[in-house]
Write a protein that holds these residues in place. Structure first.
Motif, mmCIF file in Angstrom:
data_model
loop_
_atom_site.group_PDB
_atom_site.id
_atom_site.type_symbol
_atom_site.label_atom_id
_atom_site.label_comp_id
_atom_site.label_asym_id
_atom_site.label_seq_id
_atom_site.Cartn_x
_atom_site.Cartn_y
_atom_site.Cartn_z
ATOM 1 N N UNK A 30 3.654 -14.417 -33.887
ATOM 2 C CA UNK A 30 4.893 -14.991 -34.417
ATOM 3 C C UNK A 30 6.076 -14.560 -33.565
ATOM 4 N N UNK A 31 7.251 -15.110 -33.849
ATOM 5 C CA UNK A 31 8.425 -14.856 -33.008
ATOM 6 C C UNK A 31 8.839 -13.396 -32.943
ATOM 7 N N UNK A 32 8.594 -12.621 -33.969
ATOM 8 C CA UNK A 32 8.974 -11.209 -33.959
ATOM 9 C C UNK A 32 7.870 -10.323 -33.383
ATOM 10 N N UNK A 33 7.003 -10.915 -32.605
ATOM 11 C CA UNK A 33 5.874 -10.268 -31.935
ATOM 12 C C UNK A 33 4.967 -9.527 -32.907
ATOM 13 N N UNK A 34 4.669 -10.220 -33.990
ATOM 14 C CA UNK A 34 3.682 -9.731 -34.944
ATOM 15 C C UNK A 34 2.559 -10.752 -35.015
ATOM 16 N N UNK A 35 1.421 -10.300 -35.478
ATOM 17 C CA UNK A 35 0.287 -11.199 -35.650
ATOM 18 C C UNK A 35 0.081 -11.522 -37.128
ATOM 19 N N UNK A 36 0.696 -10.719 -37.998
ATOM 20 C CA UNK A 36 0.679 -10.921 -39.452
ATOM 21 C C UNK A 36 -0.729 -11.119 -40.008
ATOM 22 N N UNK A 37 -1.619 -10.138 -39.810
ATOM 23 C CA UNK A 37 -3.005 -10.299 -40.244
ATOM 24 C C UNK A 37 -3.199 -10.376 -41.759
ATOM 25 N N UNK A 38 -2.225 -9.927 -42.510
ATOM 26 C CA UNK A 38 -2.353 -9.945 -43.971
ATOM 27 C C UNK A 38 -1.591 -11.091 -44.624
ATOM 28 N N UNK A 39 -0.917 -11.911 -43.821
ATOM 29 C CA UNK A 39 -0.167 -13.046 -44.351
ATOM 30 C C UNK A 39 -1.026 -14.303 -44.368
ATOM 31 N N UNK A 40 -0.625 -15.248 -45.179
ATOM 32 C CA UNK A 40 -1.297 -16.552 -45.203
ATOM 33 C C UNK A 40 -0.911 -17.333 -43.940
ATOM 34 N N UNK A 41 -1.846 -18.050 -43.383
ATOM 35 C CA UNK A 41 -1.578 -18.901 -42.226
ATOM 36 C C UNK A 41 -0.890 -20.167 -42.701
ATOM 37 N N UNK A 42 0.159 -20.585 -42.003
ATOM 38 C CA UNK A 42 0.842 -21.823 -42.365
ATOM 39 C C UNK A 42 0.046 -23.012 -41.828
ATOM 40 N N UNK A 43 0.341 -24.188 -42.354
ATOM 41 C CA UNK A 43 -0.327 -25.399 -41.840
ATOM 42 C C UNK A 43 -0.025 -25.592 -40.370
ATOM 43 N N UNK A 44 1.210 -25.339 -39.990
ATOM 44 C CA UNK A 44 1.615 -25.496 -38.589
ATOM 45 C C UNK A 44 0.801 -24.564 -37.682
ATOM 46 N N UNK A 45 0.616 -23.317 -38.110
ATOM 47 C CA UNK A 45 -0.170 -22.367 -37.324
ATOM 48 C C UNK A 45 -1.630 -22.803 -37.232
ATOM 49 N N UNK A 46 -2.179 -23.286 -38.332
ATOM 50 C CA UNK A 46 -3.579 -23.712 -38.343
ATOM 51 C C UNK A 46 -3.802 -24.907 -37.414
ATOM 52 N N UNK A 47 -2.908 -25.867 -37.456
ATOM 53 C CA UNK A 47 -3.037 -27.047 -36.589
ATOM 54 C C UNK A 47 -2.863 -26.649 -35.131
ATOM 55 N N UNK A 48 -1.910 -25.786 -34.855
ATOM 56 C CA UNK A 48 -1.692 -25.325 -33.478
ATOM 57 C C UNK A 48 -2.926 -24.607 -32.952
ATOM 58 N N UNK A 49 -3.514 -23.756 -33.767
ATOM 59 C CA UNK A 49 -4.726 -23.039 -33.370
ATOM 60 C C UNK A 49 -5.880 -24.009 -33.120
ATOM 61 N N UNK A 50 -6.023 -25.002 -33.978
ATOM 62 C CA UNK A 50 -7.091 -25.994 -33.803
ATOM 63 C C UNK A 50 -6.899 -26.784 -32.503
ATOM 64 N N UNK A 51 -5.667 -27.156 -32.203
ATOM 65 C CA UNK A 51 -5.399 -27.895 -30.960
ATOM 66 C C UNK A 51 -5.672 -27.025 -29.731
ATOM 67 N N UNK A 52 -5.233 -25.783 -29.789
ATOM 68 C CA UNK A 52 -5.478 -24.881 -28.659
ATOM 69 C C UNK A 52 -6.972 -24.649 -28.465
ATOM 70 N N UNK A 53 -7.705 -24.524 -29.568
ATOM 71 C CA UNK A 53 -9.149 -24.330 -29.472
ATOM 72 C C UNK A 53 -9.817 -25.559 -28.854
ATOM 73 N N UNK A 54 -9.392 -26.736 -29.272
ATOM 74 C CA UNK A 54 -9.933 -27.969 -28.694
ATOM 75 C C UNK A 54 -9.683 -28.040 -27.200
ATOM 76 N N UNK A 55 -8.484 -27.683 -26.784
ATOM 77 C CA UNK A 55 -8.154 -27.680 -25.359
ATOM 78 C C UNK A 55 -8.962 -26.627 -24.605
ATOM 79 N N UNK A 56 -9.185 -25.482 -25.237
ATOM 80 C CA UNK A 56 -9.965 -24.405 -24.640
ATOM 81 C C UNK A 56 -11.410 -24.851 -24.417
ATOM 82 N N UNK A 57 -12.005 -25.455 -25.429
ATOM 83 C CA UNK A 57 -13.386 -25.929 -25.315
ATOM 84 C C UNK A 57 -13.489 -27.032 -24.270
ATOM 85 N N UNK A 58 -12.505 -27.925 -24.234
ATOM 86 C CA UNK A 58 -12.486 -28.974 -23.220
ATOM 87 C C UNK A 58 -12.455 -28.357 -21.814
ATOM 88 N N UNK A 59 -11.598 -27.356 -21.640
ATOM 89 C CA UNK A 59 -11.498 -26.712 -20.335
ATOM 90 C C UNK A 59 -12.799 -26.022 -19.954
#
Length: 90
Positions: free
Chosen positions: A54-83
């Motif tokens: 996140x912007x404050x350089x935390x990973x927030x392991x105990x917080x709920x993931x937002x929809x935006x974070x989940x979609x971003x992670x899914x897109x990055x994973x798709x790009x990673x697998x493609x690469x």
């Protein structure tokens, strides 16, 4: 939209050695809060910029993931697998 992750074959990616070095993960302010069970997977995700925190350089392991974070992670994973599949990560 094509599902590149679904097209990936394990045999094609078997020779790729994942970087699970925890140094980059440990630079997050709250990295000490990460459950040891997930440390290796999160280290891999941060080493390949699938997870950048996140912007404050935390990973927030105990917080709920937002929809935006989940979609971003899914897109990055798709790009990673493609690469990986098309050898773009050499």
């Amino acid at each position: 939209m094509k599902n590149y992750a679904g097209d990936a074959k394990v045999s094609e990616m078997a020779n790729f050695e994942l970087n699970n070095d925890p140094k980059k993960l440990q630079t997050f302010i709250d990295s000490g809060d990460i459950n040891e069970t997930y440390m290796e997977q999160l280290a891999i995700a941060t080493n390949y910029n699938l997870l950048v925190g996140r912007e404050n350089y935390t990973i927030a392991p105990n917080d709920m993931t937002t929809r935006e974070e989940a979609v971003t992670l899914a897109m990055r994973y798709g790009n990673f697998v493609y690469a990986l599949k098309y050898n773009a990560m050499k």
